[in-house]
Design an enzyme around this catalytic site. Structure first.
Site, PDB file in Angstrom:
ATOM      1  N   LYS A  55       0.807  -1.227   0.000  1.00 26.27           N
ATOM      2  CA  LYS A  55       0.000   0.000   0.000  1.00 26.27           C
ATOM      3  C   LYS A  55       0.841   1.278   0.000  1.00 26.27           C
ATOM      4  O   LYS A  55       0.410   2.319   0.495  1.00 26.27           O
ATOM      5  CB  LYS A  55      -0.991   0.023   1.197  1.00 26.27           C
ATOM      6  N   HIS A 111       7.277  -7.255  -1.711  1.00 22.99           N
ATOM      7  CA  HIS A 111       7.015  -6.492  -0.492  1.00 22.99           C
ATOM      8  C   HIS A 111       7.900  -6.986   0.648  1.00 22.99           C
ATOM      9  O   HIS A 111       7.726  -6.560   1.790  1.00 22.99           O
ATOM     10  CB  HIS A 111       5.553  -6.658  -0.055  1.00 22.99           C
ATOM     11  N   SER A 141      -5.073   2.673   4.016  1.00 24.79           N
ATOM     12  CA  SER A 141      -5.140   1.891   2.787  1.00 24.79           C
ATOM     13  C   SER A 141      -5.014   0.393   3.079  1.00 24.79           C
ATOM     14  O   SER A 141      -5.742  -0.437   2.520  1.00 24.79           O
ATOM     15  CB  SER A 141      -3.989   2.354   1.875  1.00 24.79           C
TER      16      SER A 141
HETATM   17  N1  LIG Z   1      -2.327   5.785 -10.452  1.00 24.56           N
HETATM   18  C1  LIG Z   1      -2.455   4.955  -9.413  1.00 24.56           C
HETATM   19  N2  LIG Z   1      -2.687   3.658  -9.605  1.00 24.56           N
HETATM   20  C2  LIG Z   1      -2.855   2.842  -8.551  1.00 24.56           C
HETATM   21  N3  LIG Z   1      -2.796   3.231  -7.258  1.00 24.56           N
HETATM   22  C3  LIG Z   1      -2.553   4.506  -7.024  1.00 24.56           C
HETATM   23  C4  LIG Z   1      -2.371   5.438  -8.059  1.00 24.56           C
HETATM   24  N4  LIG Z   1      -2.168   6.640  -7.492  1.00 24.56           N
HETATM   25  C5  LIG Z   1      -2.223   6.476  -6.184  1.00 24.56           C
HETATM   26  N5  LIG Z   1      -2.460   5.194  -5.868  1.00 24.56           N
HETATM   27  C6  LIG Z   1      -2.647   4.712  -4.495  1.00 24.56           C
HETATM   28  O1  LIG Z   1      -1.740   3.687  -4.116  1.00 24.56           O
HETATM   29  C7  LIG Z   1      -2.344   2.946  -3.039  1.00 24.56           C
HETATM   30  C8  LIG Z   1      -2.187   1.470  -3.312  1.00 24.56           C
HETATM   31  O2  LIG Z   1      -0.862   1.101  -3.162  1.00 24.56           O
HETATM   32  P1  LIG Z   1      -0.324  -0.277  -3.731  1.00 24.56           P
HETATM   33  O3  LIG Z   1      -0.297  -0.148  -5.207  1.00 24.56           O
HETATM   34  O4  LIG Z   1       1.041  -0.392  -3.108  1.00 24.56           O
HETATM   35  O5  LIG Z   1      -1.261  -1.340  -3.279  1.00 24.56           O
HETATM   36  C9  LIG Z   1      -3.799   3.350  -2.983  1.00 24.56           C
HETATM   37  O6  LIG Z   1      -3.902   4.265  -1.895  1.00 24.56           O
HETATM   38  P2  LIG Z   1      -5.280   4.549  -1.125  1.00 24.56           P
HETATM   39  O7  LIG Z   1      -5.809   3.219  -0.702  1.00 24.56           O
HETATM   40  O8  LIG Z   1      -4.872   5.438   0.009  1.00 24.56           O
HETATM   41  O9  LIG Z   1      -6.174   5.244  -2.105  1.00 24.56           O
HETATM   42  C10 LIG Z   1      -4.008   4.040  -4.321  1.00 24.56           C
HETATM   43  O10 LIG Z   1      -5.012   5.013  -4.317  1.00 24.56           O
HETATM   44  C1  LIG Z   2      -3.119 -10.764   3.220  1.00 26.47           C
HETATM   45  C2  LIG Z   2      -1.729 -10.679   2.983  1.00 26.47           C
HETATM   46  C3  LIG Z   2      -1.311  -9.707   1.951  1.00 26.47           C
HETATM   47  C4  LIG Z   2      -1.447  -9.990   0.620  1.00 26.47           C
HETATM   48  C5  LIG Z   2      -0.986  -9.092  -0.311  1.00 26.47           C
HETATM   49  C6  LIG Z   2      -0.397  -7.925   0.095  1.00 26.47           C
HETATM   50  O1  LIG Z   2       0.109  -7.048  -0.806  1.00 26.47           O
HETATM   51  S1  LIG Z   2      -0.723  -6.060  -1.682  1.00 26.47           S
HETATM   52  O2  LIG Z   2      -1.444  -5.171  -0.798  1.00 26.47           O
HETATM   53  O3  LIG Z   2      -1.657  -6.834  -2.537  1.00 26.47           O
HETATM   54  O4  LIG Z   2       0.236  -5.344  -2.514  1.00 26.47           O
HETATM   55  C7  LIG Z   2      -0.286  -7.651   1.427  1.00 26.47           C
HETATM   56  C8  LIG Z   2      -0.740  -8.532   2.363  1.00 26.47           C
END
Ligand SMILES: Nc1ncnc2c1ncn2[C@@H]1O[C@H](COP(=O)(O)O)[C@@H](OP(=O)(O)O)[C@H]1O
Ligand SMILES: CCc1ccc(OS(=O)(=O)O)cc1
Length: 282
Positions: A55, A111, A141
């Site tokens: 996240k 991660h 998030s």
């Molecule tokens: N262009 C984009 N595409 C995907 N995720 C984005 C983005 N810009 C910002 N984000 C944010 O990145 C977070 C997700 O992170 P990850 O990709 O590591 O899972 C989300 O935060 P929020 O849940 O606070 O909105 C999402 O909104």
């Molecule tokens: C539930 C465990 C888990 C699975 C995947 C994760 O990464 S991501 O949020 O999809 O990028 C984190 C925790």
């Protein structure tokens, strides 16, 4: 009720039992049994690795890296399934055997904490881009993500979730250690340490940094075009509505973050706290 909630009424106990500890770090179930293979995973000099605590904006970063490294435009990215081309090392799909066979140059995400990544990465054998995100937004998030999981969705309150975060009881372990460990390696020649917030604050500088780090030579006009493409990607997203009620609770908990990180590292704790302070007073 969302489908995921109807199907998975996990109790806190059930939620607990799905994780496991590896050298003191809580990891998701799909990492079980493959940590040694990961440590010995063969790395190539042409690889680019994207590493984050979950996240932290991983998807956005992968798109930006793809644009900068391949010169792709956002429409192209919209049409492809970029996740298929940038696998996560430790996920069940596509799995280590498939990732080992991908053609170069590979873009691989993970991660995992620095010390659990393939040992060749520690030897500087390929490029690693790490991105950190401020904890107050990250924890919101991560909470929403855990609530939406189909197979092990989280049923505790947001406050309980914050407590888990503070006590390093979430998948991938301590955010503090994760960031700190990479911060300590930020000067390694094969590591680029970035912050999620800078993508929004000063994307052009980040694109320049990435181009330099990835060895992409481009003139001013090309750099502007790349930055414009990346701007479109950033603008395409953002769940700005994310759980506003949680933010006050995080304010209280983040005082602990400051203590844990000490005075030197990053600026997240004090930024996070003062930002929330303004919100609270305003
Ligand atoms: N262009 C984009 N595409 C995907 N995720 C984005 C983005 N810009 C910002 N984000 C944010 O990145 C977070 C997700 O992170 P990850 O990709 O590591 O899972 C989300 O935060 P929020 O849940 O606070 O909105 C999402 O909104
Ligand atoms: C539930 C465990 C888990 C699975 C995947 C994760 O990464 S991501 O949020 O999809 O990028 C984190 C925790």
């Amino acid at each position: 009720m969302a489908e995921s909630e109807a199907e998975t009424p996990s109790t806190p106990g059930e939620f607990e039992s799905k994780y496991f500890e590896f050298h003191g770090v809580r990891l998701p179930p799909f990492c079980r049994g493959k940590m040694e293979e990961i440590a010995n995973f063969p790395v190539r000099p042409s690889d680019v690795w994207i590493v984050t605590y979950p996240k932290s904006g991983t998807s956005l970063l992968q798109e930006v890296v793809y644009v900068v490294s391949q010169g792709a435009d956002p429409d192209e990215i919209g049409l492809m399934n970029i996740d298929e081309q940038l696998p996560v090392l430790e996920y069940p799909q596509p799995g280590l055997d498939i990732i080992k066979e991908l053609t170069s140059p590979r873009l691989i995400k993970s991660h995992l904490p620095y010390r659990f990544l393939p040992s060749d990465l520690h030897n500087g054998d390929s490029k690693v881009i790490y991105m950190a995100r401020n904890p107050k937004d990250l924890v919101v998030s991560y909470y929403q993500f855990h609530r939406s999981l189909r197979t092990m969705s989280y049923r505790g309150t947001f406050q309980e979730f914050c407590r888990r975060f503070m006590n390093d009881k979430l998948g991938y372990g301590s955010w503090f250690e994760h960031v700190q460990e990479f911060w300590e390696h930020r000067m390694d020649s094969n590591v680029l340490f970035l912050k999620y917030e800078d993508m929004h604050r000063d994307l052009v500088t980040m694109v320049e940094q990435l181009a330099r780090f990835l060895g992409v030579s481009c003139d001013k006009a090309q750099l502007e075009a790349l930055s414009e493409h990346c701007h479109q990607l950033v603008d395409q997203c953002c769940n700005a509505e994310a759980l506003p009620v949680g933010r006050v609770v995080i304010f209280a908990y983040l005082h602990g973050v400051e203590r844990q990180l000490g005075t030197e590292v990053l600026k997240y704790p004090s930024e996070a706290i003062s930002a929330e302070g303004e919100t609270l007073n305003g």
